[in-house]
Scaffold this motif. Sequence first.
Motif, PDB file in Angstrom:
ATOM      1  N   THR A  29       0.852  -1.187   0.000  1.00 60.84           N
ATOM      2  CA  THR A  29       0.000   0.000   0.000  1.00 60.84           C
ATOM      3  C   THR A  29       0.891   1.242   0.000  1.00 60.84           C
ATOM      4  OG1 THR A  29      -0.118   0.069   2.416  1.00 60.84           O
ATOM      5  CG2 THR A  29      -1.815  -1.218   1.258  1.00 60.84           C
ATOM      6  N   TYR A  30       0.302   2.371  -0.360  1.00 59.85           N
ATOM      7  CA  TYR A  30       1.070   3.615  -0.469  1.00 59.85           C
ATOM      8  C   TYR A  30       0.361   4.734   0.302  1.00 59.85           C
ATOM      9  CZ  TYR A  30       3.694   1.158  -4.066  1.00 59.85           C
ATOM     10  OH  TYR A  30       4.475   0.255  -4.744  1.00 59.85           O
ATOM     11  N   PRO A  31       0.297   4.609   1.634  1.00 58.96           N
ATOM     12  CA  PRO A  31      -0.394   5.628   2.434  1.00 58.96           C
ATOM     13  C   PRO A  31       0.222   7.010   2.287  1.00 58.96           C
ATOM     14  CG  PRO A  31       0.888   4.142   3.841  1.00 58.96           C
ATOM     15  CD  PRO A  31       0.876   3.535   2.473  1.00 58.96           C
ATOM     16  N   GLU A  32       1.514   7.087   1.943  1.00 56.99           N
ATOM     17  CA  GLU A  32       2.165   8.395   1.826  1.00 56.99           C
ATOM     18  C   GLU A  32       1.622   9.219   0.669  1.00 56.99           C
ATOM     19  OE1 GLU A  32       6.496   7.409   0.798  1.00 56.99           O
ATOM     20  OE2 GLU A  32       5.511   5.476   1.037  1.00 56.99           O
ATOM     21  N   SER A  80      -4.506   3.635   0.291  1.00 54.85           N
ATOM     22  CA  SER A  80      -4.437   2.642   1.363  1.00 54.85           C
ATOM     23  C   SER A  80      -4.765   1.231   0.882  1.00 54.85           C
ATOM     24  CB  SER A  80      -5.383   3.026   2.500  1.00 54.85           C
ATOM     25  OG  SER A  80      -6.714   3.154   2.012  1.00 54.85           O
ATOM     26  N   GLU A  81      -5.334   1.111  -0.331  1.00 52.75           N
ATOM     27  CA  GLU A  81      -5.644  -0.205  -0.871  1.00 52.75           C
ATOM     28  C   GLU A  81      -4.387  -0.846  -1.467  1.00 52.75           C
ATOM     29  OE1 GLU A  81      -9.354   2.336  -1.619  1.00 52.75           O
ATOM     30  OE2 GLU A  81      -7.175   2.570  -1.513  1.00 52.75           O
ATOM     31  N   LYS A 123      -6.736   5.404  -8.638  1.00 51.40           N
ATOM     32  CA  LYS A 123      -5.772   5.080  -7.581  1.00 51.40           C
ATOM     33  C   LYS A 123      -4.565   4.339  -8.148  1.00 51.40           C
ATOM     34  CE  LYS A 123      -9.129   5.117  -3.817  1.00 51.40           C
ATOM     35  NZ  LYS A 123      -9.921   4.328  -2.856  1.00 51.40           N
TER      36      LYS A 123
END
Length: 449
Positions: free
Chosen positions: A312-315, A319-320, A337
Amino acid sequence: MIGSKKALPRRTFLRGLGTSLALPLLDAMVPALTAQAASPASPARLRRLGFVYMPMGCDIGRWTPPGPESLDELSPILRSLGPVRRHVTVITNLELKNAYPGTHATSNASFLSAARAKRTESTDYYLGTTVDQIAARQIGRETRLPSLELSMDLLATVGQCDNGYACVYQNNLSWSSPTTPLPSEAHPRIVFERLFGEGGSAADRRAALRRRASLLDAVTEEIARLQSQLGPADRQRVDEYLESVREVERRIQQAELSSKDDPLPDLDRPVGVPSSYAEHARLMFDLQVLALRGDVTRIITFQLARETSNRTYPEIGVSEPHHPLTHHGNDPDKIAKMAKINQFHVSLFAEFLGKLQATPEGDSSLLDHCLYLYGSGMGNPNLHDHTNLPILVAGGAAGNMRGGRHIRFAEPTPLANLHLTLLDKVGVHLDSFADSDGTIDALFEPLSL
């Protein structure tokens, strides 16, 4: 040890206990290279070949430049390449026929081999020698490391990973023979030691590093001796280079200290690397800058993430997991996304190109003496197809590359044609490669340096 000749050899190293530090190209080295300067493969015009793999294709609509021939207007995914667009050419409608039937395993395996992977779940795997290793056999002989294989993930999976294909096909971009995959390294510390360590085992080198604050501590006397032989411009170049080495080492040490306090390590990420994907990737790209600048190697492959990655790439607000987003079923939200992840990956590559462009080498820049291919072995991930691949080439005048352009083929064209072309431009001449049926001559034209 540093010799006393007026002209330093290009292969000059600063040596200390457990340390072998290569140097950037200096004015003091140029007289020693003058006799070879006219040769296309001359060290005075060093050419490097790199490959960066973007997993699981992309949203090709947001990738493809709107201009039919130029990059005057960049697509959303490629927008971060603006500052270096004159060093970039996007090539549309390349394909990998031998990657079918469409799988993640064959996307990765065929990217640099353009070969058909043997379908097996066991150790009797068979692919083809990859383009980077063909180049390494010739131009890699002149450097301490013939090639450097890097990744972002801990690739420890074994057995069957994708529709009857062994995990080895997804884990390895580089193959030195059809039966010999070359493992990649995701840990910045281990890469750092490979670039600058010397003597003893890996454990010996790590022990030596623990006994001192910095690798450069081992070559303090050699640095002083070298600087006494150099002119003001070269002394400044050496100082800047050593500061770059010191800064990369400091960031690695900081990541190692931070990992001790992390109660929930990422299972796909080696212990002791930055928790932020972007910072980890920047470290791996900066290690490439150091390796190329010191001429430690001229051949590099880098896997930004493995196929089927659930990272995932929350930055960047995603979040998926990446892989499920690529099976988007034409859902606009999932596609957006996925494109955001594509754009993020490209932006990190753009930063790297900017650093190469800002690094002087001879009368031009380090980027002028590199050719990098960036792209994926998959086109539309929702279909698992291998046509209309997202592909770009970045580099400079030492390879006579014409940048700032969009080359669009009317019909699907083998990616192997591009591999054959890049080999030729770094002085490795073949009649054919895999399923190639020609070269992409439009990518290059003679330029005067």
